[in-house]
Design an enzyme around this catalytic site. Structure first.
Site, short mmCIF file in Angstrom:
data_model
loop_
_atom_site.label_atom_id
_atom_site.label_comp_id
_atom_site.label_asym_id
_atom_site.label_seq_id
_atom_site.Cartn_x
_atom_site.Cartn_y
_atom_site.Cartn_z
CG PHE A 189 -1.75 -0.82 1.63
CD1 PHE A 189 -3.31 -0.47 0.47
CD2 PHE A 189 -1.94 -2.70 2.08
CE1 PHE A 189 -4.50 -1.64 0.74
CE2 PHE A 189 -2.75 -3.30 1.45
CZ PHE A 189 -4.00 -2.85 1.37
CG ASP A 190 0.86 5.71 -1.48
OD1 ASP A 190 2.12 6.13 -1.30
OD2 ASP A 190 -0.13 6.48 -2.87
#
Length: 216
Positions: free
Chosen positions: A9-10
């Site tokens: 995940f960003d």
């Protein structure tokens, strides 16, 4: 059902909305270097890229020392108060809890934000324990290089899906021959994301967990 081992995940624009802290810290840096403050509506379009890229674009400067000074000034305020001016997107906490209980799925964070800042934000929202690692960036390090390093040291496998809200996330995955997914609740448009051929486009966080609905 897709065969992903890792979900990467960003942070900004994907797990949480950094707008208030980003805008306030960016204007703190600009004003301290005798540049005019910018309106929030203009600055939020710069959420996502590495800070040195944004500083260069906003100021027109190519002086690496000046850009480093601007980044340092941004981080000065961000480390004190900016990181706390952050809000969690609805549905993220429930989605991460569900994914953390899904057999065979592992979670990591790959963000352009410095790792210590990212961890403080995740701790603030009681999310850090869901992730096996947090990969953060720094001046001169692109996200594709972060992914390259994670692959090289075998922190992640090639069965990894990079999830983010900007084209930088998707192109970083592509450069490493990894699949990607775009999220539409962040700062990238549908057009920006589809241009980079994501395997998935999510309009709500719950759609990420739905990928594995039969894997429980």
């Amino acid at each position: 059902m897709p065969d992903y081992e890792w979900l990467l995940f960003d942070l900004d624009g994907t797990l949480s909305d950094p707008a208030e802290g980003f805008v306030n810290s960016m204007n703190h840096a600009l004003v301290s270097h005798d540049y005019p403050a910018r309106p929030a509506s203009e600055l939020t379009t710069y959420i996502g890229p590495p800070l040195e890229v944004t500083m260069g674009n906003l100021t027109g400067s190519k002086d690496s020392k000046r850009i480093r000074s601007l980044v340092d000034k941004y981080r000065e305020r961000y480390s004190e108060t900016g990181y706390a001016e952050n809000s969690l997107y609805p549905g993220i906490a429930d989605t991460l809890e569900h994914l953390s209980q899904t057999d065979g799925v592992r979670l990591g964070v790959c963000t352009s934000k410095r790792a210590d800042f990212a961890k403080r934000i995740l701790e603030r929202f009681s999310l850090l324990h869901y992730f096996e690692f947090v990969s953060g960036g720094d001046v001169g390090i692109a996200k594709w290089q972060q992914l390259q390093g994670l692959l090289a040291d075998r922190t992640i496998s090639r069965r990894s899906l990079m999830i983010g809200d900007r084209h930088f996330d998707l192109s970083a995955a592509a450069k490493n021959a990894l699949p990607s997914a775009g999220v539409l609740w962040g700062y990238g448009s549908r057009e920006e994301l589809t241009e980079h051929g994501p395997a998935h486009l999510f309009t709500r966080p719950v759609e990420i967990r739905d990928l594995f609905e039969h894997k429980q």
